[in-house]
Write a protein that holds these residues in place. Sequence first.
Motif, PDB file in Angstrom:
ATOM      1  N   ASP A  63       0.819  -1.220   0.000  1.00 37.79           N
ATOM      2  CA  ASP A  63       0.000   0.000   0.000  1.00 37.79           C
ATOM      3  C   ASP A  63       0.845   1.259   0.000  1.00 37.79           C
ATOM      4  O   ASP A  63       0.401   2.314  -0.472  1.00 37.79           O
ATOM      5  CB  ASP A  63      -0.927   0.025   1.217  1.00 37.79           C
ATOM      6  CG  ASP A  63      -2.176  -0.821   1.013  1.00 37.79           C
ATOM      7  OD1 ASP A  63      -2.361  -1.344  -0.097  1.00 37.79           O
ATOM      8  OD2 ASP A  63      -2.957  -0.962   1.972  1.00 37.79           O
ATOM      9  N   GLU A  64       2.068   1.175   0.547  1.00 33.81           N
ATOM     10  CA  GLU A  64       2.917   2.366   0.631  1.00 33.81           C
ATOM     11  C   GLU A  64       3.903   2.481  -0.528  1.00 33.81           C
ATOM     12  O   GLU A  64       4.772   3.353  -0.508  1.00 33.81           O
ATOM     13  CB  GLU A  64       3.684   2.366   1.955  1.00 33.81           C
ATOM     14  CG  GLU A  64       2.774   2.450   3.191  1.00 33.81           C
ATOM     15  CD  GLU A  64       1.877   3.671   3.170  1.00 33.81           C
ATOM     16  OE1 GLU A  64       2.330   4.743   2.713  1.00 33.81           O
ATOM     17  OE2 GLU A  64       0.724   3.561   3.611  1.00 33.81           O
ATOM     18  N   ARG A 117       0.341   3.972  -3.248  1.00 29.93           N
ATOM     19  CA  ARG A 117      -0.529   3.060  -3.998  1.00 29.93           C
ATOM     20  C   ARG A 117      -1.964   3.083  -3.457  1.00 29.93           C
ATOM     21  O   ARG A 117      -2.926   3.101  -4.226  1.00 29.93           O
ATOM     22  CB  ARG A 117       0.031   1.640  -3.927  1.00 29.93           C
ATOM     23  CG  ARG A 117      -0.819   0.596  -4.646  1.00 29.93           C
ATOM     24  CD  ARG A 117      -0.281  -0.801  -4.436  1.00 29.93           C
ATOM     25  NE  ARG A 117       1.043  -0.954  -5.035  1.00 29.93           N
ATOM     26  CZ  ARG A 117       1.247  -1.218  -6.330  1.00 29.93           C
ATOM     27  NH1 ARG A 117       0.219  -1.342  -7.149  1.00 29.93           N
ATOM     28  NH2 ARG A 117       2.482  -1.342  -6.792  1.00 29.93           N
ATOM     29  N   HIS A 118      -2.108   3.063  -2.127  1.00 32.64           N
ATOM     30  CA  HIS A 118      -3.464   2.983  -1.572  1.00 32.64           C
ATOM     31  C   HIS A 118      -4.274   4.232  -1.872  1.00 32.64           C
ATOM     32  O   HIS A 118      -5.502   4.161  -2.024  1.00 32.64           O
ATOM     33  CB  HIS A 118      -3.401   2.723  -0.055  1.00 32.64           C
ATOM     34  CG  HIS A 118      -2.905   3.880   0.757  1.00 32.64           C
ATOM     35  ND1 HIS A 118      -3.732   4.826   1.284  1.00 32.64           N
ATOM     36  CD2 HIS A 118      -1.645   4.244   1.118  1.00 32.64           C
ATOM     37  CE1 HIS A 118      -3.021   5.718   1.944  1.00 32.64           C
ATOM     38  NE2 HIS A 118      -1.748   5.402   1.866  1.00 32.64           N
ATOM     39  N   ARG A 137      -5.300   3.835  -5.596  1.00 28.99           N
ATOM     40  CA  ARG A 137      -6.255   2.737  -5.768  1.00 28.99           C
ATOM     41  C   ARG A 137      -7.627   3.068  -5.180  1.00 28.99           C
ATOM     42  O   ARG A 137      -8.675   2.761  -5.779  1.00 28.99           O
ATOM     43  CB  ARG A 137      -5.696   1.483  -5.107  1.00 28.99           C
ATOM     44  CG  ARG A 137      -6.569   0.241  -5.234  1.00 28.99           C
ATOM     45  CD  ARG A 137      -6.077  -0.842  -4.296  1.00 28.99           C
ATOM     46  NE  ARG A 137      -6.168  -0.412  -2.904  1.00 28.99           N
ATOM     47  CZ  ARG A 137      -5.247  -0.654  -1.986  1.00 28.99           C
ATOM     48  NH1 ARG A 137      -4.138  -1.308  -2.297  1.00 28.99           N
ATOM     49  NH2 ARG A 137      -5.418  -0.236  -0.745  1.00 28.99           N
ATOM     50  N   ASP A 138      -7.659   3.706  -4.003  1.00 27.79           N
ATOM     51  CA  ASP A 138      -8.914   3.847  -3.263  1.00 27.79           C
ATOM     52  C   ASP A 138      -9.601   5.179  -3.461  1.00 27.79           C
ATOM     53  O   ASP A 138     -10.707   5.376  -2.941  1.00 27.79           O
ATOM     54  CB  ASP A 138      -8.653   3.647  -1.763  1.00 27.79           C
ATOM     55  CG  ASP A 138      -8.064   2.275  -1.452  1.00 27.79           C
ATOM     56  OD1 ASP A 138      -8.277   1.354  -2.262  1.00 27.79           O
ATOM     57  OD2 ASP A 138      -7.389   2.141  -0.416  1.00 27.79           O
ATOM     58  N   THR A 173      -7.243   0.341   7.184  1.00 26.17           N
ATOM     59  CA  THR A 173      -5.841   0.411   7.572  1.00 26.17           C
ATOM     60  C   THR A 173      -5.607   1.673   8.400  1.00 26.17           C
ATOM     61  O   THR A 173      -6.430   2.600   8.385  1.00 26.17           O
ATOM     62  CB  THR A 173      -4.924   0.448   6.335  1.00 26.17           C
ATOM     63  OG1 THR A 173      -5.292   1.568   5.517  1.00 26.17           O
ATOM     64  CG2 THR A 173      -5.069  -0.828   5.525  1.00 26.17           C
TER      65      THR A 173
END
Length: 335
Positions: free
Chosen positions: A73-74, A117-118, A121-122, A254
């Motif tokens: 995610d990072e 990335r998170h 993506r989100d 998270t």
Amino acid sequence: MIRAGRRHLVRTLTDIAAQQGIAVQTLINSGRLRAEGFPAPLSAGRTRLYDGEQVDAYLTGRPVPALPAADDDEDLLDRQEAAALRGMDPAAWDRRKKDPAVHEHLVLVGGVEHWPRHVVRDHTPTPRRPSGGGGGRPAGVGDQIPRDLLPARVAQLLDDDPALTAAGVTEQLGVHRNTAQAALTALRAERMADVMEQRGVPAAQAAAALGYPAGLTRRASLRAEAIVRGRQARPYLADVARALHARGWTTTDTPPAVQQPEGDECVAALVLDGPEAPAAALVWSERHGWRTSTSRRHPLGRGAAWPPPGPNVRHLATGPTPDPADLVKALEPTS
């Protein structure tokens, strides 16, 4: 892309040339970057970034280690990678990244824009407000280059001329002098911080290694020192984020991301959105410790970085790094 936890290893062409004691143009002309076995750039953009561990291995004749293969995610994604992850073209991402929910997570590494990335993506686009009349001045009006492209363009100029001045940027790119100075300071500070971490040297020596004249780096030195301190504080801040998340004061799957704005002082913010959260956000300062904030959107505030206690603003600790569990206990009475 820059794999999670490897941002501090990223090197620019300027870094690699300085490591070998040659000029950037000499490095490019030598063909070493295209030699068999030389590590591949971390991205396909015009500004090339490399993994320092791989570069060191190659230059010392050791096997070049592979980068982590698993997504995290990072991980930090550049413009092209972010667009690919969202299934859109880069021009569409250029519009998407202006959304405040994306822009606040922007990370500049070696003059190249990246996003976790998170976040890519989100992200869900913020609904547009109906357009009315009389808006304010559009961002960047009067400049001859879009502001989102400015860091990469300034990085190219700085690669060619380490003694680049704000006046030189203004002349070559047609932007306002203040815009040019801000971009130069931010870019020099980021690169100096990388060298300071890699070599364990103070800001002045990092500036000299990069070929930056002392008279042009006073503000960048302060910024670089704050960047290094901020990176050193990240593991602690991540521990606090996990503790708050475990307490149920956030609703995400998270722990909340740490917001660390650019500046000469090391500060950070963690946004809380749980239904029983004792505050809208927590703000950390290397000088003052922790306090609560009333604003999720602008937890650091528009004015003084450390306001006096007041309604919904509490100073929680006198030391800069209280134990995460102690911080949670300090918040409990207001929950």
